[in-house]
Design a protein around this motif. Structure first.
Motif, PDB file in Angstrom:
ATOM      1  N   UNK A  18      -7.927  19.880 -18.664  1.00  0.00           N
ATOM      2  CA  UNK A  18      -8.814  21.034 -18.875  1.00  0.00           C
ATOM      3  C   UNK A  18      -9.508  21.003 -20.234  1.00  0.00           C
ATOM      4  N   UNK A  19      -9.354  19.876 -20.941  1.00  0.00           N
ATOM      5  CA  UNK A  19     -10.107  19.696 -22.175  1.00  0.00           C
ATOM      6  C   UNK A  19      -9.453  20.226 -23.430  1.00  0.00           C
ATOM      7  N   UNK A  20      -8.129  20.340 -23.449  1.00  0.00           N
ATOM      8  CA  UNK A  20      -7.472  20.916 -24.630  1.00  0.00           C
ATOM      9  C   UNK A  20      -7.677  20.052 -25.880  1.00  0.00           C
ATOM     10  N   UNK A  21      -7.734  18.734 -25.712  1.00  0.00           N
ATOM     11  CA  UNK A  21      -7.915  17.854 -26.878  1.00  0.00           C
ATOM     12  C   UNK A  21      -9.284  18.065 -27.522  1.00  0.00           C
ATOM     13  N   UNK A  22     -10.319  18.230 -26.717  1.00  0.00           N
ATOM     14  CA  UNK A  22     -11.656  18.481 -27.259  1.00  0.00           C
ATOM     15  C   UNK A  22     -11.691  19.809 -28.004  1.00  0.00           C
TER      16      UNK A  22
END
Length: 267
Positions: A18-22
């Motif tokens: 779900x894009x947590x790193x971005x």
């Protein structure tokens, strides 16, 4: 400023899709404390050792796909404490403490995942055992060093901390015994631990904006029928350095929202 975030992921691998790193890269925290990582060492290798330039440290549960805590840090800790000394709960991967000791101060950043009692009486009893044992641990730690404990506490302390408080007084997370434990934790008197609920220090009266968890049932998130379950709990000297807070709800990484606090110090 020292930017510190806490987030229950409900699974690191799930949040990664779900894009947590971005988001972490854009936020650029000094440390992010994570709970309910639900991974083992083999899941981390070659994939999650680092995130957005932050080095990952982990406490894995013995049971696969269960619990677990992590701290990703921009700074190299002087020491790492895995578990708080309780065999039952250390096996569940619920406590990870990074120590950053300097000539000026002894400081710990802790990621902690309190048990939930919502699945039944057996787990509620386990939660009570956790609370009973964890209180003296925090009292003893406070005598030795400053700390900020970030985590999913699984307790809404007061009526303003959840939408439907009247209907939840007999439910885990808002039981009188749990709320009394939180009150004692924050009590500066002789019987209390004297910790500070940093969000409430900054936002003493906020209701709906304060929620960090929503049930997946019905339209709880859409209608903001939430609970405040995620906290920064700090020793008073560190809490006094808190300057701003934010709860991020633009992207939903899990059933929890990340809470970030900026503190006026640097490591």
């Amino acid at each position: 400023m020292f930017k510190l975030t806490s987030l229950n992921l409900n699974g690191l691998r799930s949040a990664a899709t779900k894009g947590v790193a971005d988001w972490v890269a854009e936020l650029a925290p000094d440390c992010i404390c994570m709970q309910e990582t639900r991974v083992q060492a083999s899941d981390i290798e070659g994939r999650f050792e680092d995130m957005a330039g932050l080095k990952g440290h982990f406490h894995f549960a013995e049971k696969k796909g269960y619990s677990g805590t992590a701290v990703y840090s921009k700074h190299v800790p002087s020491d790492i404490v895995v578990g708080w000394g309780d065999t039952e709960f250390d096996a569940e991967g619920r406590y990870l403490e990074l120590r950053f000791d300097t000539p000026k101060r002894k400081l710990s950043v802790i990621s902690c995942y309190f048990p939930s009692g919502s699945s039944g009486e057996e787990r509620q009893e386990a939660k009570f055992r956790f609370l009973k044992g964890f209180f003296p641990h925090l009292v003893a730690l406070k005598k030795e060093r400053e700390f900020i404990l970030c985590g999913d506490i699984n307790i809404a302390h007061k009526e303003i901390d959840l939408k439907n408080w009247r209907g939840n007084q007999k439910n885990s997370g808002f039981l009188p015994e749990e709320r009394a434990w939180m009150t004692r934790l924050l009590d500066a008197g002789a019987e209390g631990a004297g910790l500070v609920d940093v969000y409430r220090l900054l936002k003493p009266e906020t209701t709906g904006e304060a929620y960090t968890w929503w049930s997946n049932r019905g339209q709880a998130y859409a209608n903001n029928v939430g609970w405040r379950l995620d906290y920064h709990l700090a020793t008073p000297a560190i809490a006094s350095l808190a300057r701003s807070e934010s709860i991020f709800k633009t992207i939903k990484f899990s059933d929890h929202a990340p809470i970030t606090v900026d503190y006026e110090f640097k490591l």
